[in-house]
Write a protein that holds these residues in place. Structure first.
Motif, PDB file in Angstrom:
ATOM      1  N   GLN A   1       0.868  -1.199  -0.043  1.00  0.00           N
ATOM      2  CA  GLN A   1       0.155   0.071  -0.060  1.00  0.00           C
ATOM      3  C   GLN A   1       0.928   1.351  -0.022  1.00  0.00           C
ATOM      4  OE1 GLN A   1      -2.802  -0.701   3.292  1.00  0.00           O
ATOM      5  NE2 GLN A   1      -4.333  -0.238   1.911  1.00  0.00           N
TER       6      GLN A   1
ATOM      7  N   ARG B   1      -4.424  -0.632  -3.514  1.00  0.00           N
ATOM      8  CA  ARG B   1      -5.269   0.559  -3.205  1.00  0.00           C
ATOM      9  C   ARG B   1      -5.357   1.015  -1.964  1.00  0.00           C
ATOM     10  NH1 ARG B   1      -4.247   0.644  -8.060  1.00  0.00           N
ATOM     11  NH2 ARG B   1      -5.743   1.057  -9.676  1.00  0.00           N
TER      12      ARG B   1
ATOM     13  N   ARG C   1      -8.170  -0.309   0.951  1.00  0.00           N
ATOM     14  CA  ARG C   1      -8.880  -1.626   0.529  1.00  0.00           C
ATOM     15  C   ARG C   1      -8.253  -2.839   0.902  1.00  0.00           C
ATOM     16  NH1 ARG C   1     -11.052   0.446  -5.599  1.00  0.00           N
ATOM     17  NH2 ARG C   1     -12.075  -1.573  -5.472  1.00  0.00           N
TER      18      ARG C   1
ATOM     19  N   HIS D   1      -8.647  -6.300   3.346  1.00  0.00           N
ATOM     20  CA  HIS D   1      -9.731  -7.036   4.216  1.00  0.00           C
ATOM     21  C   HIS D   1      -9.059  -8.337   4.784  1.00  0.00           C
ATOM     22  CE1 HIS D   1     -12.859  -4.630   1.920  1.00  0.00           C
ATOM     23  NE2 HIS D   1     -11.964  -4.787   0.855  1.00  0.00           N
TER      24      HIS D   1
ATOM     25  N   VAL E   1      -6.630  -4.833  -2.757  1.00  0.00           N
ATOM     26  CA  VAL E   1      -7.289  -4.657  -4.359  1.00  0.00           C
ATOM     27  C   VAL E   1      -6.208  -3.813  -4.908  1.00  0.00           C
ATOM     28  CG1 VAL E   1      -9.346  -3.559  -5.301  1.00  0.00           C
ATOM     29  CG2 VAL E   1      -9.522  -4.460  -2.930  1.00  0.00           C
TER      30      VAL E   1
ATOM     31  N   ASP F   1      -9.173  -0.733  -9.705  1.00  0.00           N
ATOM     32  CA  ASP F   1     -10.386  -0.260  -9.223  1.00  0.00           C
ATOM     33  C   ASP F   1     -11.517  -0.862  -9.754  1.00  0.00           C
ATOM     34  OD1 ASP F   1      -9.328   1.788  -7.767  1.00  0.00           O
ATOM     35  OD2 ASP F   1      -8.971   3.061  -9.561  1.00  0.00           O
TER      36      ASP F   1
ATOM     37  N   GLU G   1     -14.218  -6.316  -4.966  1.00  0.00           N
ATOM     38  CA  GLU G   1     -13.865  -7.170  -3.982  1.00  0.00           C
ATOM     39  C   GLU G   1     -15.094  -7.539  -2.975  1.00  0.00           C
ATOM     40  OE1 GLU G   1     -12.949  -2.833  -2.318  1.00  0.00           O
ATOM     41  OE2 GLU G   1     -13.564  -3.862  -4.241  1.00  0.00           O
TER      42      GLU G   1
END
Length: 231
Positions: A69, A75, A78, A80, A198, A201, A205
């Motif tokens: 990141q 991204r 984003r 999880h 992610v 774009d 997800e």
């Protein structure tokens, strides 16, 4: 806009078992497209992303995703969390089961092994090197260890190349014909947290995460020695 091709997923081997068992088929049924999956150790995939590899979603350790990141390969915001896994040990099926109840017992097991199979590109391999240094036995164990760049360390037990293997419990569970001794004792153990990141774009997800929260996938995680996480 719905994707007109299969989702491009890069995933650490640690989650291959439960993903193939309970999620990828459901994803294909939902989207009408089979995902394109690249399986490899987390470190290998991170290097490929840095080199410009194309993917929509990536499953790596949380630490690697955080670094990516910062480097803008993932991204922001984003990521999880999906599950966690402990590093464990295994021997060939039918072999005597060594004691691994504490650090001294694990040290003795490493020294007694003819060869220890380990993955140099995964989080478990990095912990193995650190652990050998901590136990003061690197010079005794590494020269005869069975190092793999990618794949399952447990497979080296079946081939006879090693008589002890160290890797994520979830990866050990993917190999038949071996006996899993369990996780390393808490005093010298390591737990990796795996998360979804992610990179595109256009990636959906939300659809992937909804399947990851289904009872079938959570059960598959547990079946392969992982602990479901929802963060």
């Amino acid at each position: 806009m719905p994707m007109t091709r299969g989702l491009r997923l890069m995933s650490t081997l640690a989650l291959r078992g439960p993903l193939e068992e309970a999620l990828l088929g459901a994803l294909t049924a939902r989207t009408g497209h089979a995902p394109e999956v690249r399986w490899a150790p987390a470190g290998v995939l991170a290097d490929e992303l840095r080199a410009g590899a194309a993917a929509d979603l990536v499953i790596l350790t949380r630490e690697l995703l955080s670094a990516l990141q910062t480097e803008r390969s993932i991204r922001p915001g984003r990521v999880h969390v999906l599950a966690s896994s402990a590093v464990g040990l295994a021997v060939p099926a039918g072999h005597p089961l060594p004691d691994i109840s504490d650090a001294a017992a694990v040290r003795a097991a490493f020294l007694a092994a003819r060869s220890v199979a380990w993955s140099s590109q995964g989080a478990s391999g990095q912990h193995f090197l650190t652990l050998l240094d901590r136990l003061g036995i690197s010079e005794h164990v590494l020269p005869r260890a069975c190092r793999i760049e990618t794949g399952l360390a447990g497979a080296k037990l079946r081939s006879g190349d090693a008589d002890l293997a160290i890797q994520q419990l979830s990866e050990l569970h993917m190999v038949e014909g071996i006996s899993i001794l369990g996780p390393l004792p808490e005093e010298i153990g390591a737990t990796s947290v795996f998360a979804l990141g992610v990179t595109s774009d256009s990636a959906d997800e939300a659809g992937f995460i909804s399947l990851a929260k289904e009872p079938a996938f959570c059960a598959a995680l547990i079946q392969f020695g992982l602990t479901p996480r929802d963060e």
